[in-house]
Write an enzyme that holds these catalytic residues in place. Structure first.
Site, PDB file in Angstrom:
ATOM      1  CG  ASP A  18      -2.082   0.943   1.097  1.00 57.25           C
ATOM      2  OD1 ASP A  18      -2.356   1.407  -0.028  1.00 57.25           O
ATOM      3  OD2 ASP A  18      -2.730   1.235   2.119  1.00 57.25           O
ATOM      4  CG  HIS A  35      -0.018   2.407  -9.361  1.00 59.06           C
ATOM      5  ND1 HIS A  35      -0.277   2.031  -8.060  1.00 59.06           N
ATOM      6  CD2 HIS A  35      -1.070   3.188  -9.734  1.00 59.06           C
ATOM      7  CE1 HIS A  35      -1.434   2.553  -7.671  1.00 59.06           C
ATOM      8  NE2 HIS A  35      -1.928   3.275  -8.662  1.00 59.06           N
ATOM      9  CG  LEU A 129       8.937 -17.425  -3.582  1.00 62.36           C
ATOM     10  CD1 LEU A 129       8.724 -17.348  -2.078  1.00 62.36           C
ATOM     11  CD2 LEU A 129       9.436 -16.075  -4.109  1.00 62.36           C
TER      12      LEU A 129
HETATM   13  C1  IPE Z   1      -5.464  -2.743  -0.329  1.00 65.51           C
HETATM   14  O1  IPE Z   1      -5.118  -1.412  -0.453  1.00 65.51           O
HETATM   15  C2  IPE Z   1      -5.421  -3.416  -1.669  1.00 65.51           C
HETATM   16  C3  IPE Z   1      -4.101  -3.598  -2.265  1.00 65.51           C
HETATM   17  C4  IPE Z   1      -2.967  -3.316  -1.709  1.00 65.51           C
HETATM   18  C5  IPE Z   1      -4.103  -4.206  -3.564  1.00 65.51           C
HETATM   19  P1  IPE Z   1      -6.206  -0.251  -0.648  1.00 65.51           P
HETATM   20  O2  IPE Z   1      -5.440   1.023  -0.749  1.00 65.51           O
HETATM   21  O3  IPE Z   1      -7.116  -0.588  -1.754  1.00 65.51           O
HETATM   22  O4  IPE Z   1      -7.017  -0.348   0.727  1.00 65.51           O
HETATM   23  P2  IPE Z   1      -7.894   0.756   1.466  1.00 65.51           P
HETATM   24  O5  IPE Z   1      -8.913   1.229   0.492  1.00 65.51           O
HETATM   25  O6  IPE Z   1      -6.978   1.843   1.895  1.00 65.51           O
HETATM   26  O7  IPE Z   1      -8.486   0.023   2.655  1.00 65.51           O
HETATM   27  C1  IPE Z   2      -1.358   0.308  -3.449  1.00 71.87           C
HETATM   28  O1  IPE Z   2      -1.188   1.681  -3.459  1.00 71.87           O
HETATM   29  C2  IPE Z   2      -1.617  -0.244  -4.826  1.00 71.87           C
HETATM   30  C3  IPE Z   2      -2.985  -0.762  -5.006  1.00 71.87           C
HETATM   31  C4  IPE Z   2      -3.968  -0.683  -4.152  1.00 71.87           C
HETATM   32  C5  IPE Z   2      -3.270  -1.401  -6.279  1.00 71.87           C
HETATM   33  P1  IPE Z   2      -2.410   2.679  -3.488  1.00 71.87           P
HETATM   34  O2  IPE Z   2      -2.780   2.948  -4.901  1.00 71.87           O
HETATM   35  O3  IPE Z   2      -3.517   2.183  -2.629  1.00 71.87           O
HETATM   36  O4  IPE Z   2      -1.764   3.991  -2.852  1.00 71.87           O
HETATM   37  P2  IPE Z   2      -2.399   4.961  -1.785  1.00 71.87           P
HETATM   38  O5  IPE Z   2      -2.917   4.131  -0.664  1.00 71.87           O
HETATM   39  O6  IPE Z   2      -3.493   5.711  -2.488  1.00 71.87           O
HETATM   40  O7  IPE Z   2      -1.266   5.839  -1.366  1.00 71.87           O
HETATM   41 MG    MG Z   3      -4.028   2.423  -0.676  1.00 70.57          MG
END
Ligand code: IPE
Ligand code: IPE
Ligand code: MG
Length: 247
Positions: A18, A35, A129
Protein backbone atom coordinates in the site's frame (compact mmCIF):
# COMPACT_ATOMS: atom_id res chain seq x y z
CA UNK A 1 20.72 -17.62 2.84
CA UNK A 2 18.10 -20.32 3.02
CA UNK A 3 18.08 -22.23 6.27
CA UNK A 4 14.91 -24.32 6.54
CA UNK A 5 15.79 -25.36 10.10
CA UNK A 6 15.52 -21.75 11.23
CA UNK A 7 11.99 -21.47 12.60
CA UNK A 8 12.39 -17.70 12.83
CA UNK A 9 12.08 -17.52 9.07
CA UNK A 10 8.36 -17.46 8.29
CA UNK A 11 7.18 -20.10 5.86
CA UNK A 12 4.55 -17.83 4.38
CA UNK A 13 4.70 -14.02 4.22
CA UNK A 14 1.77 -12.05 2.81
CA UNK A 15 2.09 -8.36 1.94
CA UNK A 16 -0.50 -5.63 1.49
CA UNK A 17 1.48 -3.39 -0.84
CA UNK A 18 0.00 0.00 0.00
CA UNK A 19 1.00 3.63 -0.50
CA UNK A 20 1.93 3.89 -4.18
CA UNK A 21 -0.34 6.89 -4.67
CA UNK A 22 0.97 8.75 -1.62
CA UNK A 23 4.57 7.98 -2.60
CA UNK A 24 3.92 9.69 -5.93
CA UNK A 25 1.99 12.61 -4.46
CA UNK A 26 4.82 13.31 -2.00
CA UNK A 27 7.06 13.83 -5.05
CA UNK A 28 4.57 15.80 -7.10
CA UNK A 29 4.24 12.90 -9.53
CA UNK A 30 1.10 11.27 -10.97
CA UNK A 31 -0.17 8.20 -9.10
CA UNK A 32 0.78 6.02 -12.04
CA UNK A 33 4.47 6.70 -11.32
CA UNK A 34 3.96 5.29 -7.83
CA UNK A 35 2.50 2.10 -9.26
CA UNK A 36 5.40 1.82 -11.71
CA UNK A 37 7.94 2.19 -8.92
CA UNK A 38 5.91 -0.32 -6.92
CA UNK A 39 6.60 -2.98 -9.54
CA UNK A 40 10.33 -2.49 -8.96
CA UNK A 41 9.80 -3.09 -5.25
CA UNK A 42 7.92 -6.29 -6.15
CA UNK A 43 10.93 -7.55 -8.12
CA UNK A 44 13.31 -6.82 -5.25
CA UNK A 45 11.13 -8.40 -2.58
CA UNK A 46 10.41 -11.55 -4.62
CA UNK A 47 14.13 -12.07 -5.15
CA UNK A 48 14.87 -11.44 -1.45
CA UNK A 49 12.14 -13.88 -0.37
CA UNK A 50 13.75 -16.60 -2.48
CA UNK A 51 17.20 -15.85 -1.07
CA UNK A 52 15.97 -15.91 2.52
CA UNK A 53 14.29 -19.28 2.08
CA UNK A 54 10.67 -18.20 2.45
CA UNK A 55 8.42 -20.85 0.88
CA UNK A 56 5.33 -18.75 0.08
CA UNK A 57 5.08 -15.05 -0.67
CA UNK A 58 1.61 -13.63 -1.26
CA UNK A 59 1.29 -10.14 -2.74
CA UNK A 60 -1.97 -8.20 -2.72
CA UNK A 61 -1.90 -6.66 -6.19
CA UNK A 62 -5.51 -5.66 -6.87
CA UNK A 63 -8.53 -6.01 -4.63
CA UNK A 64 -12.10 -6.74 -5.65
CA UNK A 65 -12.85 -3.25 -4.29
CA UNK A 66 -10.14 -1.52 -6.37
CA UNK A 67 -12.59 -1.47 -9.32
CA UNK A 68 -14.08 1.56 -7.55
CA UNK A 69 -11.07 3.63 -8.63
CA UNK A 70 -11.17 5.90 -11.70
CA UNK A 71 -11.16 3.90 -14.91
CA UNK A 72 -7.81 5.31 -16.02
CA UNK A 73 -6.11 4.07 -12.86
CA UNK A 74 -7.72 0.62 -13.16
CA UNK A 75 -6.51 0.38 -16.77
CA UNK A 76 -3.08 1.47 -15.63
CA UNK A 77 -2.88 -1.20 -12.92
CA UNK A 78 -4.08 -3.90 -15.34
CA UNK A 79 -1.43 -2.78 -17.83
CA UNK A 80 1.30 -3.03 -15.20
CA UNK A 81 0.24 -6.54 -14.21
CA UNK A 82 0.21 -7.64 -17.83
CA UNK A 83 3.63 -6.09 -18.43
CA UNK A 84 5.01 -7.70 -15.27
CA UNK A 85 3.92 -11.17 -16.34
CA UNK A 86 5.11 -10.67 -19.92
CA UNK A 87 8.50 -9.34 -18.85
CA UNK A 88 9.22 -11.34 -15.72
CA UNK A 89 7.64 -14.74 -16.31
CA UNK A 90 10.70 -16.19 -18.04
CA UNK A 91 13.05 -14.94 -15.28
CA UNK A 92 10.79 -16.23 -12.50
CA UNK A 93 10.53 -19.58 -14.24
CA UNK A 94 14.31 -19.76 -14.56
CA UNK A 95 14.56 -19.03 -10.84
CA UNK A 96 12.29 -22.04 -10.18
CA UNK A 97 9.48 -19.80 -8.82
CA UNK A 98 5.98 -21.21 -8.92
CA UNK A 99 3.20 -18.71 -9.55
CA UNK A 100 -0.30 -19.06 -8.18
CA UNK A 101 -3.13 -16.61 -8.63
CA UNK A 102 -5.87 -16.16 -6.04
CA UNK A 103 -9.01 -14.10 -6.57
CA UNK A 104 -12.12 -14.13 -8.70
CA UNK A 105 -11.44 -15.20 -12.30
CA UNK A 106 -14.87 -15.48 -13.86
CA UNK A 107 -15.39 -11.86 -14.79
CA UNK A 108 -11.83 -10.96 -15.74
CA UNK A 109 -11.19 -9.33 -19.07
CA UNK A 110 -10.10 -11.64 -21.84
CA UNK A 111 -6.73 -9.93 -22.18
CA UNK A 112 -5.78 -10.71 -18.57
CA UNK A 113 -7.08 -14.19 -17.79
CA UNK A 114 -5.00 -16.09 -20.41
CA UNK A 115 -1.82 -14.42 -19.11
CA UNK A 116 -2.59 -15.44 -15.53
CA UNK A 117 -3.34 -19.01 -16.61
CA UNK A 118 -0.14 -19.11 -18.66
CA UNK A 119 1.92 -17.96 -15.66
CA UNK A 120 0.42 -20.71 -13.49
CA UNK A 121 0.74 -23.38 -16.15
CA UNK A 122 4.35 -22.54 -17.11
CA UNK A 123 5.57 -22.61 -13.51
CA UNK A 124 3.38 -25.33 -12.01
CA UNK A 125 6.21 -27.85 -11.49
CA UNK A 126 8.63 -25.34 -9.96
CA UNK A 127 9.81 -26.04 -6.43
CA UNK A 128 11.52 -22.93 -5.03
CA UNK A 129 9.45 -19.98 -3.81
CA UNK A 130 5.70 -20.04 -4.48
CA UNK A 131 4.65 -16.52 -5.47
CA UNK A 132 0.94 -16.08 -4.83
CA UNK A 133 -0.53 -13.07 -6.60
CA UNK A 134 -3.82 -11.87 -5.11
CA UNK A 135 -5.52 -10.29 -8.08
CA UNK A 136 -9.18 -9.26 -8.18
CA UNK A 137 -9.07 -10.72 -4.69
CA UNK A 138 -11.36 -10.02 -1.76
CA UNK A 139 -11.64 -12.30 1.24
CA UNK A 140 -15.41 -12.03 1.56
CA UNK A 141 -15.82 -12.81 -2.13
CA UNK A 142 -13.47 -15.81 -1.77
CA UNK A 143 -15.35 -17.12 1.28
CA UNK A 144 -18.71 -16.60 -0.48
CA UNK A 145 -17.54 -18.58 -3.51
CA UNK A 146 -16.29 -21.37 -1.22
CA UNK A 147 -19.64 -21.42 0.63
CA UNK A 148 -21.53 -21.64 -2.66
CA UNK A 149 -19.37 -24.58 -3.78
CA UNK A 150 -19.87 -26.37 -0.45
CA UNK A 151 -23.62 -25.61 -0.57
CA UNK A 152 -23.85 -27.17 -4.01
CA UNK A 153 -22.12 -30.33 -2.77
CA UNK A 154 -24.49 -30.58 0.18
CA UNK A 155 -27.52 -30.00 -2.06
CA UNK A 156 -26.29 -32.74 -4.39
CA UNK A 157 -26.09 -35.14 -1.42
CA UNK A 158 -22.36 -35.53 -1.92
CA UNK A 159 -21.49 -34.43 1.62
CA UNK A 160 -23.47 -34.00 4.85
CA UNK A 161 -23.72 -30.59 6.58
CA UNK A 162 -21.73 -32.15 9.44
CA UNK A 163 -18.80 -32.58 7.06
CA UNK A 164 -18.30 -28.81 7.01
CA UNK A 165 -15.15 -28.32 9.09
CA UNK A 166 -12.39 -25.70 8.99
CA UNK A 167 -10.36 -28.15 6.90
CA UNK A 168 -13.18 -28.56 4.36
CA UNK A 169 -13.59 -24.79 4.12
CA UNK A 170 -9.81 -24.43 3.65
CA UNK A 171 -9.97 -26.89 0.78
CA UNK A 172 -12.59 -24.78 -1.03
CA UNK A 173 -10.77 -21.46 -0.74
CA UNK A 174 -8.54 -20.05 -3.49
CA UNK A 175 -5.61 -20.71 -1.13
CA UNK A 176 -6.28 -24.48 -0.94
CA UNK A 177 -3.00 -26.26 -0.31
CA UNK A 178 -1.19 -23.08 0.75
CA UNK A 179 -0.34 -22.83 4.47
CA UNK A 180 -1.79 -19.88 6.39
CA UNK A 181 0.44 -16.80 6.41
CA UNK A 182 2.77 -16.64 9.41
CA UNK A 183 3.32 -12.95 8.85
CA UNK A 184 1.23 -10.26 7.18
CA UNK A 185 2.98 -6.99 6.39
CA UNK A 186 1.20 -3.80 5.38
CA UNK A 187 3.14 -0.79 4.21
CA UNK A 188 2.16 2.90 4.24
CA UNK A 189 1.17 3.15 7.89
CA UNK A 190 -2.43 1.99 7.42
CA UNK A 191 -3.37 -0.56 10.07
CA UNK A 192 -6.17 -2.64 8.57
CA UNK A 193 -6.57 -5.80 6.51
CA UNK A 194 -8.81 -4.33 3.78
CA UNK A 195 -10.53 -7.67 3.04
CA UNK A 196 -7.24 -9.59 2.67
CA UNK A 197 -6.98 -13.25 3.78
CA UNK A 198 -9.47 -12.78 6.64
CA UNK A 199 -9.96 -16.52 7.22
CA UNK A 200 -6.30 -17.41 6.71
CA UNK A 201 -5.05 -14.63 9.02
CA UNK A 202 -6.54 -16.24 12.15
CA UNK A 203 -3.13 -16.59 13.81
CA UNK A 204 -0.91 -14.49 11.56
CA UNK A 205 1.46 -11.98 13.09
CA UNK A 206 0.71 -8.52 11.75
CA UNK A 207 3.42 -5.94 11.14
CA UNK A 208 2.56 -2.45 9.92
CA UNK A 209 5.41 -0.38 8.54
CA UNK A 210 5.21 3.36 7.87
CA UNK A 211 7.12 3.32 4.57
CA UNK A 212 5.21 3.51 1.29
CA UNK A 213 5.40 0.39 -0.88
CA UNK A 214 7.75 1.85 -3.56
CA UNK A 215 10.31 2.43 -0.77
CA UNK A 216 10.06 -1.12 0.55
CA UNK A 217 13.37 -2.78 -0.30
CA UNK A 218 15.45 -5.76 0.76
CA UNK A 219 16.76 -4.03 3.89
CA UNK A 220 13.30 -3.02 5.07
CA UNK A 221 12.06 -6.52 4.35
CA UNK A 222 14.84 -8.01 6.49
CA UNK A 223 14.11 -5.53 9.27
CA UNK A 224 10.45 -6.51 9.19
CA UNK A 225 11.35 -10.20 9.33
CA UNK A 226 13.49 -9.49 12.40
CA UNK A 227 10.45 -7.99 14.08
CA UNK A 228 8.55 -11.17 13.31
CA UNK A 229 11.39 -13.30 14.72
CA UNK A 230 11.01 -11.50 18.04
CA UNK A 231 7.28 -12.26 18.32
CA UNK A 232 5.98 -15.01 20.59
CA UNK A 233 3.31 -17.08 18.87
CA UNK A 234 0.90 -19.00 21.08
CA UNK A 235 -1.99 -20.24 18.92
CA UNK A 236 -4.25 -20.08 21.97
CA UNK A 237 -1.94 -22.22 24.11
CA UNK A 238 1.09 -21.48 26.26
CA UNK A 239 4.73 -21.33 25.23
CA UNK A 240 7.04 -24.08 26.56
CA UNK A 241 9.03 -21.39 28.41
CA UNK A 242 6.03 -20.10 30.33
CA UNK A 243 4.96 -23.66 31.24
CA UNK A 244 8.45 -24.43 32.60
CA UNK A 245 8.46 -21.17 34.55
CA UNK A 246 5.21 -22.28 36.18
CA UNK A 247 3.44 -19.11 35.09
C1 IPE B 1 -5.46 -2.74 -0.33
O1 IPE B 1 -5.12 -1.41 -0.45
C2 IPE B 1 -5.42 -3.42 -1.67
C3 IPE B 1 -4.10 -3.60 -2.27
C4 IPE B 1 -2.97 -3.32 -1.71
C5 IPE B 1 -4.10 -4.21 -3.56
P1 IPE B 1 -6.21 -0.25 -0.65
O2 IPE B 1 -5.44 1.02 -0.75
O3 IPE B 1 -7.12 -0.59 -1.75
O4 IPE B 1 -7.02 -0.35 0.73
P2 IPE B 1 -7.89 0.76 1.47
O5 IPE B 1 -8.91 1.23 0.49
O6 IPE B 1 -6.98 1.84 1.89
O7 IPE B 1 -8.49 0.02 2.65
C1 IPE C 1 -1.36 0.31 -3.45
O1 IPE C 1 -1.19 1.68 -3.46
C2 IPE C 1 -1.62 -0.24 -4.83
C3 IPE C 1 -2.99 -0.76 -5.01
C4 IPE C 1 -3.97 -0.68 -4.15
C5 IPE C 1 -3.27 -1.40 -6.28
P1 IPE C 1 -2.41 2.68 -3.49
O2 IPE C 1 -2.78 2.95 -4.90
O3 IPE C 1 -3.52 2.18 -2.63
O4 IPE C 1 -1.76 3.99 -2.85
P2 IPE C 1 -2.40 4.96 -1.78
O5 IPE C 1 -2.92 4.13 -0.66
O6 IPE C 1 -3.49 5.71 -2.49
O7 IPE C 1 -1.27 5.84 -1.37
MG1 MG D 1 -4.03 2.42 -0.68
Amino acid sequence: MADPSNTNVPRHVAIIMDGNGRWARARGLPRTMGHKKGVEAVREVVRAAGDIGISYLTLFAFSSENWRRPEAEVTDLMGLLKAFIRRDLADLHRENVRIRIIGERENLRSDILPLLLEAEETTKANTALTLVIAFNYGSRDEISRAMRAIGRRIAAGEIAPEAVTPELIDAHLDTAGIPDPDLIIRTSGEERLSNFLLWQAAYSELVFVPEYWPDFDRDLFLKTLEKFAGRERRFGGLTPASILAGE
